[in-house]
Design a protein around this motif. Structure first.
Motif: not given
Length: 293
Positions: A132, A135, A244, A279
């Motif tokens: 992640y 992100k 995001q 994701y």
């Protein structure tokens, strides 16, 4: 044989009972997920004791389903007697496929384009770990780079949402193909249907503002107490990290009481598939094509 009749708003209460009885709640088969798009994809429906089946009366002909309590069906022979050799049933849930997979008169094909992506809300709001990192950095870039405000979406914001839709559409016009424009027209009508029927469903939403104007928003519906369906999510991409950030902020706030976030299918679009896979979905709700041999 199945007695198909036009699927309308009046089917809401009856159909919802079948949907709620389904062992797995696919976003595609929620009442809103069907009704909101009737302008583009008209449907017919046939109700049975435990199951109901849908038939497309529009540009994508075929039978879909079933919805209902698959585990309560004691006579699948009777259900399958409604079909004939050569019939094809689309978007069959994985559990139904597993129940029927051993039957020699049926052939199943996995339909990857229609699988629904499901994410753990706790992972989407913590954004921990290497997987992640990108992100997390995008969210931080937005939160640190702009003077922003986040609010739950309420009826008082509907006018601003419509204004955003119009601005967002104009922003995309120069790069859209005819097919993309038609698809966005249909989506815009579905979004307006959500706003028009806001009180009829367990909807929630969030908006991000910069300099007093909406630059991103989300609209979602509850599928059940553990699952929320993120139906619509829009942002102006020139605000770095806006997509995001709206995803993160909405789930951190309005989505906090849910375990899972369903972000629906990618329809085989490469860019959409890449975005959804990035994701790291916790699971996929698989669908199959069932052919009667």
């Amino acid at each position: 044989m199945l007695d198909f009749k036009k699927f309308t708003w009046q089917d809401k209460d009856r159909y919802t009972k079948y949907f709620q009885a389904s062992p797995v709640h696919y976003a595609e088969y929620s009442f809103f997920g069907l009704w909101a798009w009737l302008h583009a994809y008209p449907l017919e429906i046939a109700y049975g004791e435990n199951l109901c089946w849908l038939k497309s009366a529009g540009p994508l002909p075929g039978i879909f389903g079933p919805s209902g309590n698959w585990d309560a069906v004691t006579d699948w022979d009777a259900e399958l007697a409604n079909f004939r050799a050569g019939d094809v049933i689309y978007d069959v849930p994985e559990k139904v496929m597993n129940i029927l997979a051993s039957r020699p008169e049926l052939r199943f094909t996995e339909d990857r384009d229609q699988h629904e992506y499901v994410y753990a809300v706790k992972d989407m709001t913590a954004l921990k770990g290497r997987q992640y990192a990108q992100k997390r950095n995008r969210v931080r870039a937005f939160l640190d780079g702009y003077e922003w405000d986040y609010y739950p979406l309420t009826k008082n914001d509907f006018g601003d949402v419509i204004d955003f839709q119009e601005r967002w559409r104009v922003h995309r016009e120069d790069t859209m193909t005819h097919e993309e424009a038609e698809s966005l027209d249909n989506e815009d009508k579905a979004i307006r249907n959500a706003l028009d029927k806001w009180d009829e469903f367990k909807f929630s939403g969030g908006i991000l503002k910069v300099d007093g104007k909406i630059i991103a928003y989300t609209i979602a519906q509850e599928l059940d107490p553990e699952n929320i369906d993120v139906m619509f999510e829009k942002a102006f991409g020139e605000y770095a990290g806006s997509y995001q950030a709206i995803n993160y902020m909405f789930l951190k706030n309005q989505g906090a009481n849910y375990e899972w976030a369903n972000r629906e299918e990618d329809m085989g679009e490469p860019g959409l598939r890449e975005a959804k896979l990035s994701y790291n979905p916790a699971l996929m709700l698989r669908k199959y094509i069932m052919e009667i041999l």
